[in-house]
Design an enzyme around this catalytic site. Sequence first.
Site, PDB file in Angstrom:
ATOM      1  N   CYS A 158       0.845  -1.212   0.000  1.00 58.66           N
ATOM      2  CA  CYS A 158       0.000   0.000   0.000  1.00 58.66           C
ATOM      3  C   CYS A 158       0.871   1.250   0.000  1.00 58.66           C
ATOM      4  O   CYS A 158       0.362   2.344   0.205  1.00 58.66           O
ATOM      5  CB  CYS A 158      -0.939  -0.009   1.205  1.00 58.66           C
ATOM      6  SG  CYS A 158      -0.056  -0.114   2.759  1.00 58.66           S
ATOM      7  N   GLU A 204      -2.321   1.132  -4.285  1.00 59.48           N
ATOM      8  CA  GLU A 204      -2.007  -0.242  -3.859  1.00 59.48           C
ATOM      9  C   GLU A 204      -1.421  -0.974  -5.067  1.00 59.48           C
ATOM     10  O   GLU A 204      -1.944  -0.857  -6.177  1.00 59.48           O
ATOM     11  CB  GLU A 204      -3.320  -0.913  -3.412  1.00 59.48           C
ATOM     12  CG  GLU A 204      -3.179  -2.322  -2.928  1.00 59.48           C
ATOM     13  CD  GLU A 204      -3.073  -2.424  -1.406  1.00 59.48           C
ATOM     14  OE1 GLU A 204      -3.371  -1.435  -0.709  1.00 59.48           O
ATOM     15  OE2 GLU A 204      -2.679  -3.505  -0.941  1.00 59.48           O
TER      16      GLU A 204
END
Length: 367
Positions: free
Chosen positions: A322, A356
């Site tokens: 992330c 992400e």
Amino acid sequence: MSFCKHLGECGSCTLNLSYNEQINLKLSFIKDKFRDLYSGDFEFFTSKTKGYRIRAEFGIFHEKNDLFYTMNGLNTRYLKINECPKVDIKISNLMPNLLNALKGDERLKFKAFGTEFIATNHDILVVLLYHRDIYEIKENLENLAKNLGINLIARSRGKKLIFGSEILNESFFIKGREFKYTFESGAFIQPNKSVNEKMISWVLDNIKSPKDLLEMYCGHGNFTIPLSFKFNKVLANEISKNAIKNAKINALQNNALNLDFLRISSEELMSAFNGAKFNRLNDIDLNEFDFSHILVDPPRAGLDGSVINFIKNYENIIYISCNPLTLHENLKEICKTHKILNFAIFDQFVNTNHIECGVILRRENDI
Ligand SMILES: C[S@@+](CC[C@H](N)C(=O)[O-])C[C@H]1O[C@@H](n2cnc3c(N)ncnc32)[C@H](O)[C@@H]1O
């Protein structure tokens, strides 16, 4: 018309662009950032632009006799908001009802300062935060939960009350099969459910010649459970005690029986592979595994050096991240032995700069 009337003022959604422009921006940022390590194509997995977030937190702001939800503003500490189109429809339907219920009960309203919502396809849970003794308003809270038909947790300093259940149940549909998950209100969850389903499917599609899997940072088994059906055996670790408790429940409820979950940090696990003894590993023989694949999904800080050195010994690495900055730092090292075969962007965080990524790597000697 813009996606949300608070765009431009709200500190949460900050990209004031059309969805196509957002895709291009994220794609070119990632292409540019990883240019030194990868020159292949990127897959981009899109999201709904509204109603995609299943978890959301808001402040509660008192002004004269009125109450408002707040977010951090771009230029102000508290921005009063009266809509938040990114949240799941169950949450956006509940938000005004909860606010009205608080406004209608002086005891419930007094010193309420924050709230969190989590919506799954089976449950909805609200956490209410107070700067007052919540034991004094136990009955009011109980009625609130009953009237709104919600699971409710109230918290104040050192105190917690639960009305209904703090256990949430979720179902995912991955490649036509239902997977059931149980987790608790404080658990890490991937915030964008439909993109999460796409991530799990993408990982499944990228598994070639599986033997055993080592998964680090497994949470309550989000990837672990669907992946386990592809592998002979799976070893998965995670630092959170509650997450591991629920991972074990999730394995059983999905009939995934080839899994060992360890409540241990990844750094400790690396020491265990180097011979250090931990009581929590007494029932496990680490030498019994023949790992063909390592999956890592670390927090924003990325991987510890010891983890990087360890995973470089294995043929296939799947890295879910992330944070593109720490991903890039870590890949600079991993790419000394491995080659990136596939790179995906999962748009979990629409209208924000957050990105992400998923990266499939294979050891150079094995290509
Ligand atoms: C990005 S989340 C991923 C969780 C899971 N893979 C999922 O998809 O839901 C990172 C997880 O790493 C765990 N964690 C944080 N530091 C850790 C560490 N040093 N060792 C092992 N797990 C850790 C957190 O508790 C969290 O569950």
